[in-house]
Design a protein around this motif. Structure first.
Motif, short mmCIF file in Angstrom:
data_model
loop_
_atom_site.label_atom_id
_atom_site.label_comp_id
_atom_site.label_asym_id
_atom_site.label_seq_id
_atom_site.Cartn_x
_atom_site.Cartn_y
_atom_site.Cartn_z
N LEU A 109 0.82 -1.21 0.00
CA LEU A 109 0.00 0.00 0.00
C LEU A 109 0.86 1.26 0.00
CD1 LEU A 109 -2.95 0.79 -0.04
CD2 LEU A 109 -2.96 0.77 2.46
N SER A 110 1.96 1.23 0.74
CA SER A 110 2.85 2.39 0.76
C SER A 110 3.49 2.64 -0.60
CB SER A 110 3.94 2.19 1.82
OG SER A 110 3.37 2.06 3.11
N SER A 111 3.91 1.57 -1.25
CA SER A 111 4.49 1.73 -2.58
C SER A 111 3.47 2.24 -3.58
CB SER A 111 5.07 0.40 -3.06
OG SER A 111 4.06 -0.58 -3.19
N ALA A 112 2.21 1.78 -3.45
CA ALA A 112 1.17 2.26 -4.35
C ALA A 112 0.89 3.74 -4.14
CB ALA A 112 -0.12 1.45 -4.13
N THR A 179 1.77 -7.96 -5.79
CA THR A 179 0.35 -8.20 -6.06
C THR A 179 -0.51 -7.14 -5.39
OG1 THR A 179 0.75 -10.58 -6.25
CG2 THR A 179 -1.52 -9.86 -5.84
N VAL A 180 -0.26 -6.91 -4.10
CA VAL A 180 -1.04 -5.91 -3.36
C VAL A 180 -0.76 -4.52 -3.90
CG1 VAL A 180 -1.46 -4.92 -1.08
CG2 VAL A 180 -1.07 -7.37 -1.31
N GLY A 181 0.51 -4.21 -4.16
CA GLY A 181 0.87 -2.87 -4.61
C GLY A 181 0.35 -2.55 -6.00
N SER A 182 0.44 -3.48 -6.92
CA SER A 182 0.02 -3.21 -8.30
C SER A 182 -1.49 -2.98 -8.38
CB SER A 182 0.43 -4.38 -9.20
OG SER A 182 0.03 -4.15 -10.53
N ILE A 183 -2.27 -3.83 -7.76
CA ILE A 183 -3.73 -3.67 -7.82
C ILE A 183 -4.17 -2.42 -7.05
CG2 ILE A 183 -5.94 -4.75 -7.30
CD1 ILE A 183 -4.59 -7.44 -7.65
N SER A 184 -3.53 -2.16 -5.91
CA SER A 184 -3.87 -0.95 -5.16
C SER A 184 -3.51 0.31 -5.94
CB SER A 184 -3.14 -0.95 -3.81
OG SER A 184 -3.53 -2.05 -3.01
N LEU A 185 -2.40 0.26 -6.65
CA LEU A 185 -2.00 1.40 -7.48
C LEU A 185 -3.03 1.67 -8.56
CD1 LEU A 185 0.03 3.56 -8.35
CD2 LEU A 185 1.26 1.78 -9.61
N ASP A 186 -3.50 0.64 -9.22
CA ASP A 186 -4.53 0.82 -10.25
C ASP A 186 -5.81 1.39 -9.65
OD1 ASP A 186 -2.83 -0.17 -12.18
OD2 ASP A 186 -3.54 -2.23 -11.97
N ALA A 187 -6.16 0.95 -8.45
CA ALA A 187 -7.37 1.45 -7.80
C ALA A 187 -7.24 2.92 -7.42
CB ALA A 187 -7.68 0.61 -6.56
N ALA A 218 -10.92 4.50 -3.13
CA ALA A 218 -10.35 3.30 -3.77
C ALA A 218 -10.45 2.08 -2.88
CB ALA A 218 -8.88 3.57 -4.11
N LEU A 219 -11.34 2.11 -1.89
CA LEU A 219 -11.41 1.04 -0.89
C LEU A 219 -11.71 -0.32 -1.51
CD1 LEU A 219 -11.38 0.19 2.07
CD2 LEU A 219 -13.83 0.74 2.18
N SER A 220 -12.60 -0.37 -2.48
CA SER A 220 -12.98 -1.67 -3.06
C SER A 220 -11.79 -2.33 -3.74
CB SER A 220 -14.12 -1.48 -4.05
OG SER A 220 -13.72 -0.66 -5.14
N GLY A 221 -11.04 -1.56 -4.53
CA GLY A 221 -9.88 -2.13 -5.20
C GLY A 221 -8.78 -2.52 -4.23
N ILE A 222 -8.55 -1.71 -3.21
CA ILE A 222 -7.51 -2.03 -2.22
C ILE A 222 -7.88 -3.29 -1.44
CG2 ILE A 222 -6.40 -1.22 -0.12
CD1 ILE A 222 -6.63 1.63 -1.24
N THR A 223 -9.15 -3.38 -1.04
CA THR A 223 -9.60 -4.57 -0.31
C THR A 223 -9.49 -5.82 -1.17
OG1 THR A 223 -11.15 -3.17 0.92
CG2 THR A 223 -11.49 -5.54 1.04
N ALA A 224 -9.85 -5.70 -2.44
CA ALA A 224 -9.73 -6.84 -3.35
C ALA A 224 -8.27 -7.27 -3.50
CB ALA A 224 -10.31 -6.48 -4.71
N SER A 225 -7.35 -6.31 -3.53
CA SER A 225 -5.93 -6.66 -3.65
C SER A 225 -5.44 -7.39 -2.40
CB SER A 225 -5.10 -5.40 -3.88
OG SER A 225 -5.03 -4.60 -2.71
N ILE A 226 -5.92 -6.98 -1.24
CA ILE A 226 -5.52 -7.63 0.01
C ILE A 226 -6.05 -9.06 0.06
CG2 ILE A 226 -5.80 -7.59 2.52
CD1 ILE A 226 -5.80 -4.52 2.33
N ILE A 227 -7.31 -9.25 -0.31
CA ILE A 227 -7.89 -10.59 -0.28
C ILE A 227 -7.21 -11.49 -1.32
CG2 ILE A 227 -10.02 -11.91 -0.60
CD1 ILE A 227 -11.54 -9.55 0.48
N LEU A 228 -6.88 -10.91 -2.47
CA LEU A 228 -6.15 -11.68 -3.48
C LEU A 228 -4.76 -12.07 -2.96
CD1 LEU A 228 -6.09 -12.79 -6.36
CD2 LEU A 228 -5.17 -10.59 -7.11
#
Length: 313
Positions: A109-112, A179-187, A218-228
């Motif tokens: 999340l910090s990198s995103a 994985t977490v950073g890339s999807i969170s960045l897109d969100a 961007a909560l939905s995308g960040i949460t999805a990245s964490i669950i993924l």
């Protein structure tokens, strides 16, 4: 005039459709059929795996009662005194997963946030591929790095066993960070600039706008990245096989050796257990539990992404 132009355009489209050659229609139908078959193969493969897995699992539970599987606290199916309690394997899986997510969530999340809000475009263009490159490193490399470098280093400060959950979890966290950073960045980048500008117009700082405006949006995308990321950690095999060990224990001590569900499946898949034996059937029983866990995580991810999804005009 606009009505006349629209009518002329409609007539031109109709004329083009009439002029289309029969060979083009046949080609399109063939391509559509090929694509449908490709999609059908993936669906049928999934159904085949599920049917075979649960069929053998049903045979397993005909020999082992459900009470022993879900209530026993020992897992020793390969010993003379057999116990089939799944909880030591679940405990080891969640112990390494929690450790991994404790590393992956803040780092990813910090990198995103940095790449989206602070880094210059040229810097972001270099750093993002560099971060995502971590996802391309083979997991066996992470496992040996944890065993040969991380564990000896940590043993200078902590009484760790040679194989332990902490080293495996830490390396899994580094592995899941892209994985977490890339999807969170897109969100985060999908949030409209109007929200940022509106926040700045109210006089709040960039840091406040990030935590009070951008991240909630961007909560939905960040949460999805964490669950993924959790699903990725639960299904990881080689890192935990090499670094965490193969001693199933019902424990919450990160310094001890544990065994995860995937590590046990890799152990049975080595070929020491005869096909059709009870030991062999435990592979499918553990696989069914792992399948249901990952399925539940995917359902939660789908629900969260739609429940908290923000739509902007």
């Amino acid at each position: 005039m606009s009505a006349i132009n629209n009518q002329n355009g409609f007539q031109e489209d109709s004329r083009r459709s009439l002029d289309k050659k029969p060979s083009e229609d046949i080609t399109e139908k063939i391509i559509a059929a090929i694509l449908f078959c490709c999609g059908l193969v993936s669906v049928l493969t999934t159904f085949g795996i599920v049917i075979i897995m649960f069929q053998v699992t049903f045979e397993f539970f005909q020999e082992v009662p459900l009470s022993d599987f879900f209530l026993d606290t020992k897992w020793t199916p390969l010993f003379a005194e057999r116990h089939f309690g799944i909880w030591p394997l679940i405990s080891g899986t969640f112990l390494t997963t929690i450790t991994a997510m404790a590393v992956a969530i803040p780092l990813g999340l910090s990198s995103a946030i940095y790449l989206s809000e602070y880094a210059q475009p040229k810097v972001a263009a270099i750093l993002r591929p560099a971060v995502e490159l971590l996802a391309g490193i083979p997991t066996v490399v992470y496992g040996y790095f944890a065993l040969l470098f991380v564990t000896p280093f940590l043993r200078n400060f902590l009484p760790l066993e040679i194989f332990n959950a902490m080293s495996a979890g830490l390396m899994m966290g580094v592995m899941i960070t892209p994985t977490v950073g890339s999807i969170s960045l897109d969100a985060i980048q999908a949030v409209p600039n109007s929200l940022r500008e509106g926040a700045y117009a109210l006089g709040i700082t960039k840091l406040e706008s990030i935590f009070k405006v951008l991240l909630p949006a961007a909560l939905s995308g960040i949460t999805a990245s964490i669950i993924l990321g959790i699903s990725r950690a639960v299904g990881e095999t080689m890192t935990v096989v090499i670094a965490a060990g193969q001693q199933p224990k019902l424990t919450v001590n990160l310094m001890e050796s544990v065994e995860t569900m995937t590590a046990y499946m890799a152990q049975i898949s080595g070929g020491d257990s005869p096909r059709g034996s009870l030991n062999f059937k435990t592979l499918y029983a553990v696989g069914a539990v792992l399948f249901l866990l990952t399925l539940a995580l995917n359902i939660v991810s789908y629900w969260v992404s739609h429940r908290f999804k923000e739509k902007y005009d």
